[in-house]
Structure formats: C-alpha cells, structure tokens
Motif scaffolding. Structure first.
Motif, short mmCIF file in Angstrom:
data_model
loop_
_atom_site.label_atom_id
_atom_site.label_comp_id
_atom_site.label_asym_id
_atom_site.label_seq_id
_atom_site.Cartn_x
_atom_site.Cartn_y
_atom_site.Cartn_z
N VAL A 102 0.84 -1.20 0.00
CA VAL A 102 0.00 0.00 0.00
C VAL A 102 0.87 1.25 0.00
N GLU A 103 1.94 1.23 0.79
CA GLU A 103 2.84 2.38 0.84
C GLU A 103 3.54 2.60 -0.49
N TYR A 104 3.99 1.53 -1.11
CA TYR A 104 4.69 1.63 -2.39
C TYR A 104 3.75 2.14 -3.49
N GLU A 105 2.53 1.64 -3.47
CA GLU A 105 1.56 2.02 -4.50
C GLU A 105 0.85 3.33 -4.16
N ARG A 106 1.12 3.86 -2.95
CA ARG A 106 0.45 5.08 -2.47
C ARG A 106 -1.07 4.94 -2.56
N ALA A 107 -1.55 3.79 -2.10
CA ALA A 107 -2.98 3.48 -2.20
C ALA A 107 -3.64 3.45 -0.84
N GLY A 108 -3.07 4.14 0.15
CA GLY A 108 -3.60 4.10 1.51
C GLY A 108 -5.04 4.53 1.62
N GLY A 109 -5.47 5.42 0.76
CA GLY A 109 -6.83 5.92 0.84
C GLY A 109 -7.80 5.19 -0.07
N SER A 110 -7.34 4.15 -0.74
CA SER A 110 -8.22 3.46 -1.69
C SER A 110 -9.33 2.72 -0.95
N THR A 111 -10.43 2.56 -1.63
CA THR A 111 -11.57 1.88 -1.02
C THR A 111 -11.29 0.40 -0.81
N VAL A 112 -10.45 -0.19 -1.65
CA VAL A 112 -10.13 -1.62 -1.50
C VAL A 112 -9.33 -1.85 -0.21
N VAL A 113 -8.37 -0.99 0.05
CA VAL A 113 -7.55 -1.11 1.26
C VAL A 113 -8.43 -0.92 2.50
N ARG A 114 -9.24 0.10 2.48
CA ARG A 114 -10.13 0.35 3.63
C ARG A 114 -11.10 -0.82 3.83
N ALA A 115 -11.62 -1.34 2.75
CA ALA A 115 -12.56 -2.46 2.84
C ALA A 115 -11.86 -3.69 3.44
N ALA A 116 -10.62 -3.95 3.02
CA ALA A 116 -9.88 -5.09 3.56
C ALA A 116 -9.61 -4.91 5.05
N GLN A 117 -9.21 -3.71 5.44
CA GLN A 117 -8.94 -3.43 6.85
C GLN A 117 -10.21 -3.56 7.68
N ASN A 118 -11.30 -3.04 7.19
CA ASN A 118 -12.57 -3.13 7.93
C ASN A 118 -13.08 -4.57 7.97
N ARG A 119 -12.92 -5.30 6.89
CA ARG A 119 -13.37 -6.69 6.86
C ARG A 119 -12.58 -7.53 7.86
N TYR A 120 -11.30 -7.25 7.99
CA TYR A 120 -10.47 -8.01 8.92
C TYR A 120 -10.88 -7.76 10.37
N GLN A 121 -11.43 -6.61 10.66
CA GLN A 121 -11.83 -6.29 12.04
C GLN A 121 -12.87 -7.27 12.57
N GLY A 122 -13.74 -7.76 11.71
CA GLY A 122 -14.70 -8.78 12.14
C GLY A 122 -14.01 -10.04 12.60
N PHE A 123 -12.96 -10.42 11.90
CA PHE A 123 -12.18 -11.61 12.28
C PHE A 123 -11.46 -11.38 13.61
N VAL A 124 -11.00 -10.15 13.82
CA VAL A 124 -10.32 -9.82 15.08
C VAL A 124 -11.27 -10.01 16.25
N TRP A 125 -12.47 -9.45 16.15
CA TRP A 125 -13.41 -9.54 17.27
C TRP A 125 -13.90 -10.97 17.46
N MET A 126 -14.06 -11.71 16.37
CA MET A 126 -14.45 -13.11 16.49
C MET A 126 -13.34 -13.89 17.20
N SER A 127 -12.10 -13.62 16.84
CA SER A 127 -10.96 -14.29 17.48
C SER A 127 -10.84 -13.89 18.94
N LEU A 128 -11.08 -12.61 19.23
CA LEU A 128 -10.99 -12.14 20.61
C LEU A 128 -11.97 -12.88 21.51
N TRP A 129 -13.22 -12.99 21.08
CA TRP A 129 -14.22 -13.66 21.91
C TRP A 129 -13.94 -15.16 22.01
#
Length: 153
Positions: free
Chosen positions: A34-61
């Motif tokens: 993401v840093e190399y491609e300067r795509a930090g603000g892209s919707t795909v990156v944000r979607a991947a980060q947000n999608r992973y959060q569900g896995f984090v909370w599932m793992s936490l519980w």
C-alpha cells in the motif's frame, strides 16, 4: 472431558493464528504494498482493513472463552496464586490479552476516523494505524512466547 480440552486447545490456537497471523500479514505484506503504491486511501484497502476487524473480534471472543475454559480445566490453576512460574506466565498472558483487546479497540476507532479524514489528517491516522498494528504484533508474539513457556514449565 478430554474432547472438550482438545476442542478448546484447537480453537484457541486457530484464533491466535487468525488474529496474529492476520496482523502480521497486514504489517509485513499489505502495508509495504500500500505504501509503495500510495494506495492508503483506496476503497479496497479500507474495505480489507474493515473486513479483517470482524475476524479480530471473532478471534478475541473465541480466545476469551476457550482461554477461560482451558484455565479452569487445568490442574495447575489456583485462583490468585502466583507462586509458580506457570501461574506467573498465565498472568502475563492474561495482561497481554487485555492489551491486545485494547489495541484492537483502538484500531477500530482509528479506522473509523480514517473514513472521514482527508489529506494530512488521513496520513496521521494512517501512521497511527500502522503503529497500533505493530504494537499488536509485538504484544501477540509475547503472548505466544508466554504460552510456550507455560507448556515447558
């Protein structure tokens, strides 16, 4: 009873792999790309980060539930007795778990701020996100080392 212990251990390990493994992937693979491609603000990156959060909370519980069961089913466990190396490592692992949960909550807050941020503000939140992921990885590795120490002693 042996089956319950086996299932708890497997689910505990899988949850750790999903949570810490995902954080390592975000930090070591996705972050540099993401840093190399300067795509930090892209919707795909944000979607991947947000999608992973569900896995984090599932793992936490899952970790909380299975860890509690494993702790209670262990013959070494005694409430509020920290006289053995095993119990000290268990306490350290519990404190590290709480730190990981706190970092996960902070990451969620930062991701929400990144949605509405633009320009320099977005870059600041992006740096905060990267630092939190690195702290989480380091804390997770320390917790894994504590678990390994518990198996040895």
């Amino acid at each position: 009873m042996d089956f319950v212990l086996w299932v708890c251990r497997v689910m505990h390990v899988v949850s750790v792999v999903v949570w810490i493994g995902g954080l390592i992937f975000l930090n070591a693979v996705m972050g540099p790309v993401v840093e190399y491609e300067r795509a930090g603000g892209s919707t795909v990156v944000r979607a991947a980060q947000n999608r992973y959060q569900g896995f984090v909370w599932m793992s936490l519980w899952t970790l909380l539930t299975t860890g509690f069961l494993l702790m209670l089913l262990s013959p070494r466990f005694l409430w509020f007795d920290f006289s053995t190396p095993w119990s000290k490592l268990l306490l350290a692992k519990q404190v590290l778990f709480l730190a990981l949960a706190f970092f996960a909550w902070q990451i969620k807050q930062v991701l929400q701020k990144m949605v509405s941020a633009t320009g320099e503000e977005f870059e600041g939140w992006s740096l905060a996100y990267g630092k939190l992921v690195k702290r989480s990885v380091a804390t997770g590795i320390l917790a894994i080392l504590c678990a390994g120490g518990m198996m040895v002693v």
